[in-house]
Scaffold this motif. Structure first.
Motif, PDB file in Angstrom:
ATOM      1  N   ALA A 158       0.827  -1.208   0.000  1.00 13.97           N
ATOM      2  CA  ALA A 158       0.000   0.000   0.000  1.00 13.97           C
ATOM      3  C   ALA A 158       0.864   1.263   0.000  1.00 13.97           C
ATOM      4  CB  ALA A 158      -0.936  -0.005   1.203  1.00 13.97           C
ATOM      5  N   ARG A 201       0.924   3.898  -2.974  1.00 12.92           N
ATOM      6  CA  ARG A 201       0.480   5.264  -2.651  1.00 12.92           C
ATOM      7  C   ARG A 201       1.514   6.294  -3.110  1.00 12.92           C
ATOM      8  NH1 ARG A 201      -3.366   6.995   0.939  1.00 12.92           N
ATOM      9  NH2 ARG A 201      -3.175   9.130   1.727  1.00 12.92           N
ATOM     10  N   THR A 236      -5.352   2.227  -1.515  1.00 11.62           N
ATOM     11  CA  THR A 236      -4.149   2.239  -0.687  1.00 11.62           C
ATOM     12  C   THR A 236      -4.490   2.588   0.760  1.00 11.62           C
ATOM     13  OG1 THR A 236      -3.714   4.551  -1.313  1.00 11.62           O
ATOM     14  CG2 THR A 236      -2.649   2.843  -2.619  1.00 11.62           C
ATOM     15  N   GLY A 273      -5.851  -0.469   2.327  1.00 14.14           N
ATOM     16  CA  GLY A 273      -4.766  -1.403   2.616  1.00 14.14           C
ATOM     17  C   GLY A 273      -4.035  -1.064   3.905  1.00 14.14           C
TER      18      GLY A 273
END
Length: 234
Positions: free
Chosen positions: A165, A169, A179, A182
């Protein structure tokens, strides 16, 4: 005399094999292990925190089921390792600048797969009546099985999900909402490790487990297959 300035061009680099396939296989194998338990015994496993007599009765009556569930979860652990390797290969090409976080994801995914596979092996051991007939041995093996396939697997999966993530991101490889989800899943999954000190944390295990598996499937379908390169102007 005139000079020309090269136009900005776009090239693409193929970024590895499909991530969705091993992710779906991992989820399918794990769900199959749950369905097998629910259909055959009305439960996948017994909690190590219940009465030992109930645990002994479960293993005495469902030796074949325990072996099959162990096989499916062992296979799911291997599939997760393959999924991790495929995902990390993709990230290395898509976000080469995030090598450290990608390596962290690799370590977390391999540990999560290994813990789940070892959980399957312990279940195979517990499928033998001679092992589960002895209360002390049965209790010890049951705690080990629960820890490996429960909070150890889920907490290690938190490292995989969280690192992926963060990479996605920073490199803008996935939608912001995915993200963010996550990262939230990683926090919940990591908190399941508190089972070491409190039984109440066991409620976080299924939440983190299934959320992480579904998140990996989503990533498998949404992660780009190609890295676009834009050469500098001269």
């Amino acid at each position: 005399m005139t000079s020309t300035v090269p136009r900005e061009t776009h090239t693409s680099t193929e970024a590895g094999s499909s991530v969705a396939v091993p992710a779906v296989v991992t989820v399918g194998l794990f769900l199959a292990s749950l369905v097998a338990g629910l259909v055959s015994a009305g439960a996948v496993y017994t909690s190590p925190f219940v009465d030992d007599g109930d645990i002994g009765e479960f293993y005495a009556e469902h030796t074949s089921l325990v072996a099959w569930v162990g096989l499916l979860q062992f296979a799911a652990g291997l599939a997760l390792a393959v999924c991790t390797a495929t995902l990390v290969t993709r990230l290395r090409l898509l976000a080469p600048e995030a090598a450290a976080r990608t390596a962290t994801a690799f370590a977390g995914g391999l540990l999560a797969g290994a813990f789940l596979a070892l959980n399957g092996l312990v279940q195979w051991v517990m499928a033998h009546p001679g092992v589960t007939a002895e209360p002390a041995v049965r209790r010890a093996m049951h705690y080990l099985y629960f820890g490996l396939g429960g909070f150890a697997h889920v907490a290690a999966g938190a490292v995989l999900v969280g690192a992926v993530a963060l990479v996605a991101r920073r490199s803008r490889l996935l939608p912001v909402w995915l993200t963010a989800t996550g990262l939230a899943i990683a926090v919940v999954s990591l908190a399941s490790g508190l089972t070491f000190v409190t039984e109440a944390a066991t409620t976080l295990i299924p939440i983190g487990r299934f959320a992480a598996l579904l998140w990996l499937v989503a990533v498998g379908f949404l992660l780009p297959r190609q890295r676009r390169e834009v050469p500098r102007r001269v």
